[in-house]
Design a protein around this motif. Structure first.
Motif, PDB file in Angstrom:
ATOM      1  N   VAL A 290      46.703 -17.908 -63.188  1.00 42.70           N
ATOM      2  CA  VAL A 290      47.741 -16.882 -63.184  1.00 42.70           C
ATOM      3  C   VAL A 290      47.652 -16.018 -61.925  1.00 42.70           C
ATOM      4  CG1 VAL A 290      48.719 -14.876 -64.361  1.00 42.70           C
ATOM      5  CG2 VAL A 290      47.880 -16.833 -65.688  1.00 42.70           C
ATOM      6  N   ALA A 291      46.492 -15.429 -61.676  1.00 41.34           N
ATOM      7  CA  ALA A 291      46.321 -14.537 -60.534  1.00 41.34           C
ATOM      8  C   ALA A 291      44.857 -14.431 -60.173  1.00 41.34           C
ATOM      9  CB  ALA A 291      46.887 -13.145 -60.838  1.00 41.34           C
ATOM     10  N   GLY A 292      44.577 -14.184 -58.887  1.00 43.15           N
ATOM     11  CA  GLY A 292      43.216 -14.017 -58.414  1.00 43.15           C
ATOM     12  C   GLY A 292      43.112 -12.836 -57.478  1.00 43.15           C
ATOM     13  N   ILE A 293      41.882 -12.343 -57.285  1.00 45.68           N
ATOM     14  CA  ILE A 293      41.645 -11.178 -56.446  1.00 45.68           C
ATOM     15  C   ILE A 293      40.309 -11.325 -55.733  1.00 45.68           C
ATOM     16  CG2 ILE A 293      40.599  -9.839 -58.324  1.00 45.68           C
ATOM     17  CD1 ILE A 293      42.068  -7.365 -57.093  1.00 45.68           C
ATOM     18  N   SER A 294      40.278 -10.934 -54.463  1.00 47.35           N
ATOM     19  CA  SER A 294      39.068 -11.031 -53.662  1.00 47.35           C
ATOM     20  C   SER A 294      38.034 -10.011 -54.107  1.00 47.35           C
ATOM     21  CB  SER A 294      39.408 -10.837 -52.182  1.00 47.35           C
ATOM     22  OG  SER A 294      39.955  -9.546 -51.964  1.00 47.35           O
ATOM     23  N   ARG A 295      36.834 -10.123 -53.554  1.00 45.45           N
ATOM     24  CA  ARG A 295      35.727  -9.281 -54.000  1.00 45.45           C
ATOM     25  C   ARG A 295      35.994  -7.792 -53.817  1.00 45.45           C
ATOM     26  NH1 ARG A 295      30.692 -11.519 -50.896  1.00 45.45           N
ATOM     27  NH2 ARG A 295      32.311 -12.101 -49.365  1.00 45.45           N
ATOM     28  N   GLY A 296      36.591  -7.436 -52.701  1.00 45.00           N
ATOM     29  CA  GLY A 296      36.893  -6.040 -52.445  1.00 45.00           C
ATOM     30  C   GLY A 296      38.258  -5.599 -52.923  1.00 45.00           C
ATOM     31  N   GLY A 297      39.060  -6.533 -53.428  1.00 49.98           N
ATOM     32  CA  GLY A 297      40.380  -6.201 -53.924  1.00 49.98           C
ATOM     33  C   GLY A 297      41.472  -6.204 -52.877  1.00 49.98           C
ATOM     34  N   GLY A 298      41.137  -6.549 -51.631  1.00 47.86           N
ATOM     35  CA  GLY A 298      42.109  -6.481 -50.557  1.00 47.86           C
ATOM     36  C   GLY A 298      43.080  -7.643 -50.490  1.00 47.86           C
ATOM     37  N   TYR A 299      42.785  -8.717 -51.166  1.00 45.61           N
ATOM     38  CA  TYR A 299      43.655  -9.886 -51.178  1.00 45.61           C
ATOM     39  C   TYR A 299      43.865 -10.343 -52.603  1.00 45.61           C
ATOM     40  CZ  TYR A 299      45.313 -14.665 -50.669  1.00 45.61           C
ATOM     41  OH  TYR A 299      46.046 -15.821 -50.776  1.00 45.61           O
ATOM     42  N   THR A 300      45.120 -10.629 -52.944  1.00 41.64           N
ATOM     43  CA  THR A 300      45.462 -11.177 -54.251  1.00 41.64           C
ATOM     44  C   THR A 300      46.442 -12.317 -54.085  1.00 41.64           C
ATOM     45  OG1 THR A 300      47.321  -9.658 -54.607  1.00 41.64           O
ATOM     46  CG2 THR A 300      45.140  -8.933 -55.355  1.00 41.64           C
TER      47      THR A 300
END
Length: 121
Positions: free
Chosen positions: A48-58
């Motif tokens: 459905v959705a993913g997010i990088s470790r720091g939250g800067g990329y989805t």
């Protein structure tokens, strides 16, 4: 290395909203790439959705773009999925997943127990 517990599912009418939460128990939460998957009855589990470790990329699947937003709060060891303008086709069990961020293209190998989302027409 990390345990995941989802919450926030429920029954809503089409057009409504829900926010799912995924609480992680590990001490190195910020080292994990996080994602949400879902599985409808009789169908395969899908990303459905993913997010990088720091939250800067989805990133997210086309069917939820503009409606769902993934976010994370590393200080709280929590990942969220804000779901707006829900449709009956969104009905599924939603799973939180994690993979070790420093690895090169690893699979999502940590999973929560799932939370049911049901959208009525």
């Amino acid at each position: 290395q990390v345990q995941l517990v989802e919450s926030g599912g429920g029954l809503v009418q089409a057009g409504g909203s829900l926010r799912l939460s995924c609480a992680a128990s590990g001490r190195t939460f910020s080292m994990y790439v996080m994602a949400w998957f879902r599985q409808a009855p009789g169908k395969e589990r899908e990303f459905v959705a993913g997010i990088s470790r720091g939250g800067g990329y989805t990133n997210s699947v086309d069917s939820v773009k503009g409606r769902f937003t993934i976010s994370r709060d590393n200080a709280k060891n929590t990942v969220y999925l804000q779901m707006n303008n829900l449709e009956p086709e969104d009905t599924a069990v939603y799973y939180c997943a994690a993979r070790w961020g420093p690895a090169v293209s690893p699979p999502y190998n940590y999973w929560g127990q799932g939370t049911q989302v049901t959208v009525s027409s």
